[in-house]
Design a protein around this motif. Structure first.
Motif, PDB file in Angstrom:
ATOM      1  N   GLY A   1      28.194   4.607  44.432  1.00 52.97           N
ATOM      2  CA  GLY A   1      27.390   5.517  43.636  1.00 52.97           C
ATOM      3  C   GLY A   1      27.558   5.272  42.149  1.00 52.97           C
ATOM      4  O   GLY A   1      26.582   5.287  41.391  1.00 52.97           O
ATOM      5  N   PHE A   2      28.795   5.037  41.712  1.00 49.23           N
ATOM      6  CA  PHE A   2      29.038   4.812  40.291  1.00 49.23           C
ATOM      7  C   PHE A   2      28.447   3.482  39.842  1.00 49.23           C
ATOM      8  O   PHE A   2      27.897   3.371  38.738  1.00 49.23           O
ATOM      9  N   GLN A   3      28.527   2.473  40.690  1.00 52.51           N
ATOM     10  CA  GLN A   3      27.929   1.184  40.351  1.00 52.51           C
ATOM     11  C   GLN A   3      26.422   1.308  40.214  1.00 52.51           C
ATOM     12  O   GLN A   3      25.822   0.704  39.319  1.00 52.51           O
ATOM     13  N   GLN A   4      25.798   2.053  41.101  1.00 49.54           N
ATOM     14  CA  GLN A   4      24.347   2.234  41.027  1.00 49.54           C
ATOM     15  C   GLN A   4      23.951   2.899  39.718  1.00 49.54           C
ATOM     16  O   GLN A   4      22.963   2.512  39.079  1.00 49.54           O
ATOM     17  N   VAL A   5      24.711   3.911  39.312  1.00 50.66           N
ATOM     18  CA  VAL A   5      24.424   4.589  38.053  1.00 50.66           C
ATOM     19  C   VAL A   5      24.588   3.625  36.883  1.00 50.66           C
ATOM     20  O   VAL A   5      23.768   3.594  35.956  1.00 50.66           O
ATOM     21  N   ALA A   6      25.642   2.809  36.918  1.00 53.97           N
ATOM     22  CA  ALA A   6      25.919   1.882  35.817  1.00 53.97           C
ATOM     23  C   ALA A   6      24.855   0.798  35.692  1.00 53.97           C
ATOM     24  O   ALA A   6      24.606   0.281  34.592  1.00 53.97           O
ATOM     25  N   ARG A   7      24.207   0.438  36.819  1.00 53.56           N
ATOM     26  CA  ARG A   7      23.212  -0.638  36.793  1.00 53.56           C
ATOM     27  C   ARG A   7      21.856  -0.200  36.261  1.00 53.56           C
ATOM     28  O   ARG A   7      21.026  -1.027  35.891  1.00 53.56           O
ATOM     29  N   ARG A   8      21.623   1.118  36.257  1.00 55.84           N
ATOM     30  CA  ARG A   8      20.336   1.596  35.762  1.00 55.84           C
ATOM     31  C   ARG A   8      20.221   1.362  34.265  1.00 55.84           C
ATOM     32  O   ARG A   8      21.201   1.384  33.536  1.00 55.84           O
ATOM     33  N   SER A   9      19.000   1.149  33.826  1.00 57.68           N
ATOM     34  CA  SER A   9      18.774   0.971  32.395  1.00 57.68           C
ATOM     35  C   SER A   9      19.071   2.280  31.680  1.00 57.68           C
ATOM     36  O   SER A   9      18.475   3.318  32.010  1.00 57.68           O
ATOM     37  N   PRO A  10      19.964   2.288  30.713  1.00 53.86           N
ATOM     38  CA  PRO A  10      20.325   3.535  30.042  1.00 53.86           C
ATOM     39  C   PRO A  10      19.159   4.092  29.236  1.00 53.86           C
ATOM     40  O   PRO A  10      18.534   3.381  28.449  1.00 53.86           O
ATOM     41  N   ALA A  11      18.846   5.355  29.460  1.00 58.44           N
ATOM     42  CA  ALA A  11      17.745   5.987  28.743  1.00 58.44           C
ATOM     43  C   ALA A  11      18.246   7.038  27.756  1.00 58.44           C
ATOM     44  O   ALA A  11      17.482   7.526  26.938  1.00 58.44           O
ATOM     45  N   HIS A  12      19.512   7.396  27.836  1.00 60.95           N
ATOM     46  CA  HIS A  12      20.048   8.464  27.005  1.00 60.95           C
ATOM     47  C   HIS A  12      20.178   7.993  25.556  1.00 60.95           C
ATOM     48  O   HIS A  12      20.596   6.870  25.277  1.00 60.95           O
ATOM     49  N   ARG A  13      19.841   8.872  24.639  1.00 63.50           N
ATOM     50  CA  ARG A  13      19.877   8.505  23.221  1.00 63.50           C
ATOM     51  C   ARG A  13      21.274   8.128  22.750  1.00 63.50           C
ATOM     52  O   ARG A  13      21.423   7.279  21.849  1.00 63.50           O
ATOM     53  N   VAL A  14      22.324   8.728  23.348  1.00 65.37           N
ATOM     54  CA  VAL A  14      23.698   8.407  22.937  1.00 65.37           C
ATOM     55  C   VAL A  14      23.999   6.937  23.200  1.00 65.37           C
ATOM     56  O   VAL A  14      24.612   6.254  22.370  1.00 65.37           O
TER      57      VAL A  14
ATOM     58  N   PHE B   1      36.387   1.546  18.006  1.00 67.60           N
ATOM     59  CA  PHE B   1      37.006   2.330  19.071  1.00 67.60           C
ATOM     60  C   PHE B   1      36.259   3.654  19.188  1.00 67.60           C
ATOM     61  O   PHE B   1      36.200   4.435  18.235  1.00 67.60           O
ATOM     62  N   LEU B   2      35.674   3.911  20.357  1.00 63.15           N
ATOM     63  CA  LEU B   2      34.990   5.171  20.641  1.00 63.15           C
ATOM     64  C   LEU B   2      35.876   6.011  21.553  1.00 63.15           C
ATOM     65  O   LEU B   2      36.161   5.613  22.683  1.00 63.15           O
ATOM     66  N   GLN B   3      36.305   7.164  21.056  1.00 61.44           N
ATOM     67  CA  GLN B   3      37.099   8.087  21.861  1.00 61.44           C
ATOM     68  C   GLN B   3      36.275   9.330  22.142  1.00 61.44           C
ATOM     69  O   GLN B   3      35.891  10.064  21.234  1.00 61.44           O
ATOM     70  N   ILE B   4      35.980   9.556  23.428  1.00 57.07           N
ATOM     71  CA  ILE B   4      35.281  10.757  23.865  1.00 57.07           C
ATOM     72  C   ILE B   4      36.338  11.711  24.417  1.00 57.07           C
ATOM     73  O   ILE B   4      37.078  11.362  25.335  1.00 57.07           O
ATOM     74  N   ALA B   5      36.405  12.912  23.832  1.00 60.27           N
ATOM     75  CA  ALA B   5      37.477  13.840  24.195  1.00 60.27           C
ATOM     76  C   ALA B   5      36.957  15.272  24.198  1.00 60.27           C
ATOM     77  O   ALA B   5      37.171  16.026  23.246  1.00 60.27           O
ATOM     78  N   PRO B   6      36.270  15.680  25.273  1.00 65.08           N
ATOM     79  CA  PRO B   6      35.797  17.064  25.352  1.00 65.08           C
ATOM     80  C   PRO B   6      36.961  18.045  25.267  1.00 65.08           C
ATOM     81  O   PRO B   6      38.011  17.824  25.871  1.00 65.08           O
TER      82      PRO B   6
ATOM     83  N   ARG C   1      27.917  11.575  33.980  1.00 73.45           N
ATOM     84  CA  ARG C   1      28.489  10.280  34.371  1.00 73.45           C
ATOM     85  C   ARG C   1      27.517   9.136  34.156  1.00 73.45           C
ATOM     86  O   ARG C   1      27.945   7.991  33.996  1.00 73.45           O
ATOM     87  N   SER C   2      26.204   9.388  34.110  1.00 70.30           N
ATOM     88  CA  SER C   2      25.246   8.310  33.847  1.00 70.30           C
ATOM     89  C   SER C   2      25.442   7.738  32.453  1.00 70.30           C
ATOM     90  O   SER C   2      25.365   6.515  32.245  1.00 70.30           O
ATOM     91  N   VAL C   3      25.717   8.616  31.483  1.00 71.01           N
ATOM     92  CA  VAL C   3      25.970   8.158  30.114  1.00 71.01           C
ATOM     93  C   VAL C   3      27.309   7.438  30.041  1.00 71.01           C
ATOM     94  O   VAL C   3      27.423   6.356  29.443  1.00 71.01           O
ATOM     95  N   LEU C   4      28.341   8.027  30.656  1.00 70.05           N
ATOM     96  CA  LEU C   4      29.657   7.396  30.626  1.00 70.05           C
ATOM     97  C   LEU C   4      29.630   6.028  31.294  1.00 70.05           C
ATOM     98  O   LEU C   4      30.227   5.067  30.798  1.00 70.05           O
ATOM     99  N   ALA C   5      28.922   5.915  32.416  1.00 66.15           N
ATOM    100  CA  ALA C   5      28.852   4.635  33.118  1.00 66.15           C
ATOM    101  C   ALA C   5      28.239   3.560  32.228  1.00 66.15           C
ATOM    102  O   ALA C   5      28.707   2.408  32.196  1.00 66.15           O
ATOM    103  N   SER C   6      27.195   3.914  31.492  1.00 64.84           N
ATOM    104  CA  SER C   6      26.548   2.953  30.594  1.00 64.84           C
ATOM    105  C   SER C   6      27.463   2.563  29.442  1.00 64.84           C
ATOM    106  O   SER C   6      27.499   1.397  29.025  1.00 64.84           O
ATOM    107  N   LEU C   7      28.217   3.530  28.922  1.00 59.94           N
ATOM    108  CA  LEU C   7      29.153   3.223  27.838  1.00 59.94           C
ATOM    109  C   LEU C   7      30.309   2.364  28.334  1.00 59.94           C
ATOM    110  O   LEU C   7      30.756   1.439  27.638  1.00 59.94           O
ATOM    111  N   TYR C   8      30.808   2.654  29.540  1.00 56.23           N
ATOM    112  CA  TYR C   8      31.860   1.810  30.113  1.00 56.23           C
ATOM    113  C   TYR C   8      31.382   0.368  30.229  1.00 56.23           C
ATOM    114  O   TYR C   8      32.127  -0.583  29.953  1.00 56.23           O
ATOM    115  N   LYS C   9      30.150   0.215  30.648  1.00 58.65           N
ATOM    116  CA  LYS C   9      29.619  -1.121  30.924  1.00 58.65           C
ATOM    117  C   LYS C   9      29.551  -1.986  29.671  1.00 58.65           C
ATOM    118  O   LYS C   9      29.775  -3.197  29.733  1.00 58.65           O
ATOM    119  N   ILE C  10      29.245  -1.372  28.531  1.00 57.52           N
ATOM    120  CA  ILE C  10      29.107  -2.175  27.310  1.00 57.52           C
ATOM    121  C   ILE C  10      30.426  -2.328  26.559  1.00 57.52           C
ATOM    122  O   ILE C  10      30.497  -3.077  25.579  1.00 57.52           O
TER     123      ILE C  10
END
Length: 471
Positions: free
Chosen positions: A234-247, A296-301, A345-354
């Motif tokens: 499931g996570f791989q599928q999300v990561a493979r999609r073309s990122p559409a989120h502005r972030v 270095f991008l640190q995401i820390a909610p 997780r769709s946004v995080l997956a795209s950020l992990y990938k790059i």
């Protein structure tokens, strides 16, 4: 087929809009409920001056949700107090931050007792009961006191400390004794399992049978490691999609030719975020040619902001960030980008990938699924490199990461340098070996393995009414 009854501090009802960001436990238990009709019982997240003694029921097809409100004093003593100001720091080896209050401990036991009273009225004799995490350690003892003889399992998602550490906490002896009321106890690593078994043997003179079983007062409790996994496919599928989120688009645009290092953590002192920033600072000082060439991008909610230690941590992180960016930043380049927003997780997956480097350096962590998500999101032809704390449970499995001591900023800085310079052939080889691990031990394996062992009737304890924990 027995019914599966899950009990956790918070209950995650599926969001019908699909816009919600499911937590790790919700994603994990989704797999468990595929094979069972189920009931999920726990705190609704609401605080009410006069909550009902009966839970609110929500029917979602195969799974029913039973939601209990808490009073303001319950939330303060049970959740903010004993669970998060005493147990959490102790179990993460932060003894100086652990604050014990007799009132908080009484509130912790009181909420567990009220949960048990409500749950006992809803259970059936053949239900499998699966309790989750440190908020609910004494729940089985309370259920046994009410006469339940069901198979009851417990999974501990955070580290279980060494006996000499856990033993510093007042009330720890009673909690350790209550572990024996479970039939099966799962922890993240073999090290955690050994710590827990040793504690019971040393404190109560329990005997150990074989590798995993301790026997106390005639009751057998199996304690072993069940490292939690992720939904890899499931996570791989999300990561493979073309990122559409502005972030994601803005991140790619701002990077240009620069390489990205990423860290993703809830803001918590166990995650070592200020220490990680200082390690990146050391990397830039030792490698001045990399200034302007890596970000270095640190995401820390933020979380638990009402707990004083977390407000203090937020200030420390902000001060560290400002000092480093002020000292090392240049026009058009900021060394550290720091974000406190929570992303799906769709946004995080795209950020992990790059990201060329995943920087996962907690001071202590039960497992840390970010490490596994980072690996799963990578491009097989050009994967990034994982840098992982030796004190994260994931380090016991992902040995092809760069394993570092997060307390040593020079060691972490050197790992960042080596990761950025690693050739593609070695990156691919390391990634393949880590992928094999996370695929073999994914979330389905975790849920299936635990429930199969919990449902095994061999060696079942004889019915015996227990006295509840001290009022």
């Amino acid at each position: 087929m027995p019914r599966l009854v899950v009990v956790s501090n918070r209950v995650a009802i599926p969001d019908p809009t699909g816009k919600g960001s499911a937590g790790g436990l919700a994603v994990a238990l989704k797999e468990a409920f595929q094979a069972y009709r189920g009931l999920w019982f726990g705190w609704s997240g609401r605080v009410s001056a006069h909550p009902s003694l009966e839970p609110k029921l929500v029917d979602k097809g195969n799974v029913h949700y039973a939601l209990m409100d808490l009073t303001p004093i319950d939330r303060q003593e049970y959740y903010n107090g004993f669970a998060n100001r005493a147990l959490w720091p102790n179990m993460h080896y932060r003894l100086g931050l652990s604050e014990f209050s007799r009132a908080d401990y009484a509130g912790y036991l009181r909420v567990n007792r009220s949960f048990a009273n409500a749950l006992a009225r809803m259970t059936r004799p053949d239900d499998l009961i699966w309790v989750h995490d440190y908020h609910l350690i004494p729940l089985a003892a309370e259920l046994r006191a009410l006469g339940l003889t069901n198979r009851i399992g417990y999974f501990h998602h955070i580290p279980w400390p060494a006996p000499e550490v856990f033993g510093t906490l007042p009330g720890s002896r009673e909690l350790l004794r209550s572990i024996a009321d479970y039939d099966l106890v799962g922890v993240q690593t073999d090290r955690d399992a050994d710590n827990l078994r040793r504690g019971i043997v040393q404190e109560f003179g329990a005997t150990q049978q074989g590798t995993d079983v301790v026997v106390l007062d005639g009751r057998r409790t199996r304690i072993k490691g069940f490292p939690i996994g992720i939904d890899v496919k499931g996570f791989q599928q999300v990561a493979r999609r073309s990122p559409a989120h502005r972030v994601v688009a803005q991140t790619v645009a701002s990077l240009g030719p620069r390489r990205l290092i990423i860290g993703v953590d809830r803001l918590d002192y166990s995650k070592g975020i200020p220490e990680r920033m200082e390690a990146f600072e050391r990397f830039l000082i030792s490698n001045p040619d990399q200034r302007g060439n890596v970000t270095f991008l640190q995401i820390a909610p933020t979380s638990r902001s009402e707990v004083p230690e977390y407000a203090s941590l937020s200030r420390t992180a902000s001060e560290t960030l400002g000092r480093i960016n002020g000292a090392l930043g240049e026009p058009g380049w900021v060394p550290i980008q720091y974000v406190t927003s929570a992303y799906p997780r769709s946004v995080l997956a795209s950020l992990y990938k790059i990201a060329r480097v995943g920087l996962v350096t907690p001071m202590r962590d039960g497992m840390n699924l970010v490490a596994k998500e980072y690996v799963a999101a990578q491009d097989p032809e050009d994967p990034g490199v994982l840098i992982l704390s030796k004190f994260a449970g994931a380090a016991q499995q992902l040995t092809d990461a760069f394993i570092v001591n997060p307390n040593d900023k020079f060691e972490v800085a050197e790992a960042i340098r080596d990761a950025l310079h690693m050739d593609r052939e070695e990156r691919i080889a390391r990634w393949k070996r880590m992928m094999k691990i996370i695929e073999d031990y994914d979330v389905s394996w975790w849920a299936d393995s635990f429930l199969k062992e919990l449902g095994d009737r061999k060696g079942t304890n004889k019915a015996r009414r227990r006295v509840p924990l001290e009022r």
